[in-house]
Design a protein around this motif. Structure first.
Motif, short mmCIF file in Angstrom:
data_model
loop_
_atom_site.label_atom_id
_atom_site.label_comp_id
_atom_site.label_asym_id
_atom_site.label_seq_id
_atom_site.Cartn_x
_atom_site.Cartn_y
_atom_site.Cartn_z
N ASN A 159 114.84 -40.48 35.39
CA ASN A 159 115.93 -41.15 36.10
C ASN A 159 115.60 -41.37 37.58
O ASN A 159 116.27 -42.14 38.26
N MET B 189 121.64 -40.04 34.07
CA MET B 189 122.02 -41.26 34.80
C MET B 189 123.45 -41.71 34.47
O MET B 189 124.07 -42.42 35.25
N ASP C 140 126.12 -44.03 33.35
CA ASP C 140 126.15 -45.50 33.30
C ASP C 140 125.39 -46.12 34.46
O ASP C 140 125.36 -47.35 34.60
N GLN C 141 124.79 -45.28 35.31
CA GLN C 141 124.05 -45.80 36.44
C GLN C 141 122.67 -46.30 35.98
O GLN C 141 122.22 -45.99 34.89
N SER C 142 122.02 -47.06 36.84
CA SER C 142 120.67 -47.54 36.53
C SER C 142 119.60 -46.67 37.18
O SER C 142 118.41 -46.86 36.93
N TYR C 143 120.03 -45.71 38.01
CA TYR C 143 119.07 -44.87 38.72
C TYR C 143 119.78 -43.62 39.22
O TYR C 143 120.98 -43.63 39.52
N THR D 297 128.18 -36.86 34.64
CA THR D 297 127.40 -36.62 33.42
C THR D 297 126.76 -35.24 33.45
O THR D 297 126.76 -34.51 32.44
N ASP E 144 124.06 -39.00 37.92
CA ASP E 144 125.52 -39.14 37.85
C ASP E 144 126.08 -37.73 37.67
O ASP E 144 125.95 -37.13 36.61
#
Length: 234
Positions: A46, A9, A11-14, A20, A17
């Motif tokens: 995720n 993920m 720095d995303q919440s879902y 990454t 990424d």
């Protein structure tokens, strides 16, 4: 190596990424180029968590199958990131879906690894009520792996969550039974027991740290090793 879905993920919440995923792929690719045979299991948290959905009333088996499909999506994303770096990769799913990846066949997976390819095992064990931790332990045993690396958000195993408890104690080495008896959140008990039965050490390290995998493989990185209890000196 077991990689949690949350690790993708960033720095995303879902979701995934890709920056990454590309960074993790860079580390795996470097290990392959250094001569290591690598296979991966990636979680699906995720995207979808079967246990959480079941807690809200969904049928547990159906929820777990949905979670398995999430791991396939993550595996395909990681395959894309690896192959951009010239690392030949095969995805094998425990749930047959031949349009997008190979079915899981142990001997074929072993042959892929002998040829220097990275194999990503998707869809867990193919059965509900088992975690991807257990799937990683099972595949490590089937592939005859020397160690099971677990990439986490911290640099080893602690007595409590170090992000919440500043007094949490960090361990350099643990016995399999210590993990189970102390209920340390390394992997679920069935995964730890399977590794104990096959005498395969579990190496827990920080997947978020740049060059974290390379440092641990070289013996320079910070990690916790879960393995057989050292013999007592007489």
């Amino acid at each position: 190596m077991k990689v949690s879905g949350e690790a993708l993920m960033g720095d995303q919440s879902y979701g995934i990424d890709m920056n990454t995923a590309e960074r993790i792929a860079e580390e795996v690719g470097a290990a392959v180029k250094a001569g290591y045979e690598m296979c991966l299991v990636i979680g699906g948290g995720n995207i979808f968590r079967g246990l959480q959905a079941a807690a809200k009333g969904m049928d547990r088996a159906a929820a777990d199958y949905m979670g398995m499909l999430a791991t396939v999506m993550n595996a395909l994303a990681m395959q894309t990131a690896l192959e951009r770096r010239g690392v030949q990769t095969r995805v094998q799913s425990a749930i047959p879906m031949t349009t997008v990846c190979e079915p899981y066949i142990r001997r074929r997976a072993v042959r892929h690894m002998e040829k220097g390819r990275v194999v990503i095992f998707a869809a867990g064990t193919g059965n509900p009520f088992f975690t991807t931790d257990t799937a990683a332990a099972l595949r490590a045993a089937e592939m005859g792996c020397d160690a099971l690396f677990k990439g986490t958000q911290v640099d080893g195993v602690y007595s409590a969550d170090p992000k919440k408890d500043p007094n949490a104690e960090r361990y350099d080495q643990l016995d399999y039974l210590d993990v189970i008896a102390r209920d340390l959140k390394v992997m679920d008990a069935s995964a730890v027991t399977l590794m104990r039965d096959n005498q395969i050490p579990i190496v827990v390290f920080d997947i978020q740290k740049t060059n974290g995998l390379a440092d641990v493989l070289d013996g320079r990185g910070v990690c916790t090793v879960v393995g057989p209890k050292p013999a007592q000196k007489r």
